[in-house]
Design an enzyme around this catalytic site. Structure first.
Site, PDB file in Angstrom:
ATOM      1  N   ASP A 104       9.281   2.891  -0.302  1.00 41.82           N
ATOM      2  CA  ASP A 104       8.244   3.489   0.531  1.00 41.82           C
ATOM      3  C   ASP A 104       8.529   3.072   1.967  1.00 41.82           C
ATOM      4  O   ASP A 104       8.201   1.970   2.387  1.00 41.82           O
ATOM      5  CB  ASP A 104       6.866   3.002   0.072  1.00 41.82           C
ATOM      6  CG  ASP A 104       5.735   3.551   0.925  1.00 41.82           C
ATOM      7  OD1 ASP A 104       6.006   4.124   1.995  1.00 41.82           O
ATOM      8  OD2 ASP A 104       4.560   3.396   0.530  1.00 41.82           O
TER       9      ASP A 104
ATOM     10  N   TYR B 264       0.854  -1.188   0.000  1.00 47.68           N
ATOM     11  CA  TYR B 264       0.000   0.000   0.000  1.00 47.68           C
ATOM     12  C   TYR B 264       0.888   1.236   0.000  1.00 47.68           C
ATOM     13  O   TYR B 264       1.779   1.377   0.828  1.00 47.68           O
ATOM     14  CB  TYR B 264      -0.882  -0.009   1.245  1.00 47.68           C
ATOM     15  CG  TYR B 264      -1.779   1.197   1.395  1.00 47.68           C
ATOM     16  CD1 TYR B 264      -2.871   1.375   0.557  1.00 47.68           C
ATOM     17  CD2 TYR B 264      -1.538   2.144   2.385  1.00 47.68           C
ATOM     18  CE1 TYR B 264      -3.708   2.483   0.700  1.00 47.68           C
ATOM     19  CE2 TYR B 264      -2.368   3.253   2.533  1.00 47.68           C
ATOM     20  CZ  TYR B 264      -3.443   3.410   1.690  1.00 47.68           C
ATOM     21  OH  TYR B 264      -4.273   4.498   1.835  1.00 47.68           O
TER      22      TYR B 264
ATOM     23  N   LYS C 191       4.666   9.467   9.036  1.00 54.47           N
ATOM     24  CA  LYS C 191       4.345   9.002  10.372  1.00 54.47           C
ATOM     25  C   LYS C 191       5.358   9.425  11.428  1.00 54.47           C
ATOM     26  O   LYS C 191       5.180  10.425  12.111  1.00 54.47           O
ATOM     27  CB  LYS C 191       4.155   7.484  10.378  1.00 54.47           C
ATOM     28  CG  LYS C 191       3.036   6.991   9.458  1.00 54.47           C
ATOM     29  CD  LYS C 191       2.915   5.475   9.524  1.00 54.47           C
ATOM     30  CE  LYS C 191       1.912   4.922   8.536  1.00 54.47           C
ATOM     31  NZ  LYS C 191       0.527   5.286   8.823  1.00 54.47           N
TER      32      LYS C 191
END
Length: 427
Positions: free
Chosen positions: A239, A144, A267
């Site tokens: 990623d 994702y 994050k």
């Protein structure tokens, strides 16, 4: 366990928020429950609006690596608030953050701040296409990379949790240049790139797949990706929204010693505030406006409060002992759950990289998205409910990671393992 106020709030929320939540996995649909509404958190604990206390392994989906409401981060943020919350102008803080990221992440020479992981990956892909002059993108099933249109193809995470392989509203044109391959299948990547490299701008990958559970790369897989992309002028994008500053201070690229061309972060570098970043080689990054022609912008990019929180966090994470502690506690957590499953005669697979781990209810080794999906999600739902009733807060999806923080004590882990033993016996 009384959760009546959470139930009331969920009913109220559904009248004004689609599905009652602002991100799909939070709805608890895959585990057959209604969501808890969290009121506060501190250290390894979260507390719901009904006053129930839980040992937390969601960690706001990863960034709370020091636990919730860390005193040092809170103090820094309180002081920064006195100066204002957003300027829409350059600040010294964002220069300090950029310098910290460049110093920490081996492959990054220049970095651009954004406001989310989705924004980071979307921008990195646009940059890769602009830099190479090629259109096609290779991604991996179950990885994702945010909810931008071209990436919602076999995307793992909430898409898998809700049984949605793609999304209505995403046009064929938006995904026609996206090619999906099985994670950990190096031969498939090599064959594709050798045949179509003139059309492929980049390969994007979670170096540890963290949105289909936790799936580590096979030995030689990341090294093979680096070799074949480099040989054919294809950019390699890591990623590291989940793995960055989580599996090592320099991320998965330091952990596995494989250097991508571009890296996406998120994050953790905001210390709990909305943030993202993408960076890489200077020659690639200088293709972005205002230096180059590839456009990217954002009013809240480099937000001073997020930068303050992130800098306070990175200062603590620079100590190598932090990652030694995280690895030990991650091992204690995962090994304990494995023993609980074995003692109960439950078929399960366990994966872990540092403080990231996952338990799959399957008897097949989990090496890719296909094998991850053999997990018994109904059994996971029953396990999740049994753990929640004992005060253990896990991600409400089989296809998400469990995150251990420095705030988790041996007592927390041991209590969790005992709860797992009880839960396993009830399955």
């Amino acid at each position: 366990m009384d959760i009546s106020r959470s139930q009331e709030l969920f009913a109220q929320a559904q009248k004004v928020i689609p599905g009652g939540v602002n991100s799909p996995v939070r709805a608890f649909k895959s585990v057959g429950l209604n969501p808890l509404f969290i009121q506060r958190a501190k250290g390894s604990r979260v507390y719901d609006v009904d006053g129930n206390e839980y040992i937390d392994y969601v960690a706001s989906w990863g960034p709370m690596i020091l636990g919730h409401a860390n005193d040092d981060i809170n103090a820094a943020v309180r002081a920064a608030l006195e100066n204002g919350t957003s300027f829409g102008a350059p600040t010294e803080l964002e220069v300090e953050m950029a310098e910290a990221v460049v110093a920490a992440v081996p492959s990054i020479e220049k970095v651009r701040m954004v406001s989310s992981g989705t924004e980071a990956t979307m921008s990195a892909i646009r940059l890769a296409r602009g830099f190479t002059g090629r259109d096609k993108l290779v991604k991996f099933e179950g990885c994702y990379h945010g909810h931008s249109d071209s990436l919602l193809v076999q995307a793992g995470s909430g898409v898998t949790t809700l049984g949605l392989p793609d999304s209505p509203g995403v046009t064929r044109g938006a995904t026609q240049d996206t090619i999906n391959l099985p994670y950990n299948d190096l031969e498939a990547v090599e064959n594709l790139i050798r045949e179509e490299h003139e059309n492929i701008a980049a390969v994007i990958i979670e170096p540890v797949a963290g949105n289909a559970g936790v799936i580590p790369p096979r030995e030689g897989f990341l090294e093979g990706l680096r070799k074949v992309t480099q040989e054919h002028g294809v950019l390699l994008i890591f990623d590291e929204v989940i793995t960055g500053f989580r599996v090592a201070y320099g991320g998965a690229q330091q952990y596995y010693n494989v250097m991508p061309d571009l890296t996406c972060l998120g994050k953790i570098i905001g210390g709990g505030f909305p943030v993202g970043a993408f960076g890489g080689r200077s020659d690639i990054m200088d293709t972005i406006a205002p230096v180059g022609a590839v456009y990217q912008a954002g009013t809240l990019s480099g937000n001073p409060i997020a930068m303050t929180a992130g800098l306070a966090l990175l200062k603590i994470l620079k100590d190598p002992a932090v990652y030694g502690q995280l690895d030990r506690m991650g091992a204690r957590f995962s090994d304990g759950l494995k023993a609980a499953a074995e003692d109960a005669g439950i078929a399960a697979q366990f994966t872990r990289v540092g403080s990231l781990s996952c338990m799959f209810f399957t008897d097949q080794p989990v090496v890719d998205f296909k094998s991850a999906k053999t997990s018994d999600t109904a059994r996971f739902g029953a396990y999740f409910k049994a753990m929640l009733e004992q005060g253990i807060n896990l991600a409400p999806s089989q296809f998400e990671a469990a995150f251990v923080s420095t705030a988790h004590t041996e007592s927390d882990i041991d209590r969790t393992i005992e709860a797992a033993r009880t839960a396993m016996k009830s399955l």
